[in-house]
Motif scaffolding. Structure first.
Motif, short mmCIF file in Angstrom:
data_model
loop_
_atom_site.label_atom_id
_atom_site.label_comp_id
_atom_site.label_asym_id
_atom_site.label_seq_id
_atom_site.Cartn_x
_atom_site.Cartn_y
_atom_site.Cartn_z
N LEU A 26 0.83 -1.21 0.00
CA LEU A 26 0.00 0.00 0.00
C LEU A 26 0.86 1.26 0.00
O LEU A 26 0.50 2.26 -0.64
CB LEU A 26 -0.94 0.01 1.21
CG LEU A 26 -2.14 -0.91 1.12
CD1 LEU A 26 -2.98 -0.80 2.39
CD2 LEU A 26 -2.99 -0.61 -0.10
N GLN A 27 1.99 1.22 0.69
CA GLN A 27 2.89 2.37 0.67
C GLN A 27 3.49 2.56 -0.73
O GLN A 27 3.62 3.70 -1.20
CB GLN A 27 3.99 2.20 1.72
CG GLN A 27 3.45 2.31 3.12
CD GLN A 27 4.48 1.94 4.19
OE1 GLN A 27 5.50 1.32 3.89
NE2 GLN A 27 4.20 2.32 5.42
N LYS A 28 3.81 1.48 -1.40
CA LYS A 28 4.31 1.57 -2.78
C LYS A 28 3.21 2.09 -3.70
O LYS A 28 3.47 2.86 -4.63
CB LYS A 28 4.80 0.21 -3.26
CG LYS A 28 6.06 -0.24 -2.57
CD LYS A 28 6.44 -1.65 -3.00
CE LYS A 28 7.59 -2.18 -2.18
NZ LYS A 28 7.87 -3.59 -2.48
N TYR A 29 1.97 1.66 -3.46
CA TYR A 29 0.84 2.14 -4.25
C TYR A 29 0.64 3.64 -4.05
O TYR A 29 0.40 4.37 -5.01
CB TYR A 29 -0.42 1.35 -3.87
CG TYR A 29 -1.66 1.77 -4.60
CD1 TYR A 29 -1.71 1.79 -5.99
CD2 TYR A 29 -2.81 2.16 -3.92
CE1 TYR A 29 -2.85 2.17 -6.67
CE2 TYR A 29 -3.95 2.53 -4.57
CZ TYR A 29 -3.97 2.54 -5.95
OH TYR A 29 -5.11 2.92 -6.62
N ALA A 30 0.78 4.12 -2.81
CA ALA A 30 0.66 5.56 -2.54
C ALA A 30 1.77 6.33 -3.26
O ALA A 30 1.53 7.41 -3.81
CB ALA A 30 0.69 5.83 -1.04
N ALA A 31 2.97 5.78 -3.28
CA ALA A 31 4.07 6.43 -4.00
C ALA A 31 3.79 6.46 -5.50
O ALA A 31 4.09 7.45 -6.18
CB ALA A 31 5.38 5.70 -3.72
#
Length: 95
Positions: A26-31
């Motif tokens: 999810l953090q990669k998706y936000a990035a």
């Protein structure tokens, strides 16, 4: 005539939003969302409007886009958490 209703579709499967082992994803998706926002703004020569970011005047464009991207992921998470899982959709019981 027929009317079909279904729940909204998200970019990631519901499990990504519901299970803790996918937090890194999810953090990669936000990035990714942040990068898309910045690329779009750059492509159309858009001057960034920081009114959507708290303390927006003191933020860089990248920091503001990151906050907006985190809001997008949070919004998608709320949709996912209020949606039925694939198992629940397959095993529908009529009452």
């Amino acid at each position: 005539n027929a009317l079909y209703l279904n729940q909204p579709t998200l970019h990631l499967a519901r499990d990504y939003f519901a299970k803790p082992q996918f937090i890194d994803d999810l953090q990669k998706y936000a990035a990714y969302v942040r990068d898309i926002l910045l690329a779009y703004a750059d492509n159309i020569n858009l001057k960034t409007n920081h009114k959507f970011c708290p303390n927006g005047k003191d933020m860089t464009d990248r920091d503001c886009a990151q906050q907006v991207a985190e809001w997008v992921v949070s919004f998608e998470r709320s949709i996912a958490m209020s949606s039925w899982s694939e198992v629940e959709l397959r095993n529908l019981q009529l009452y």
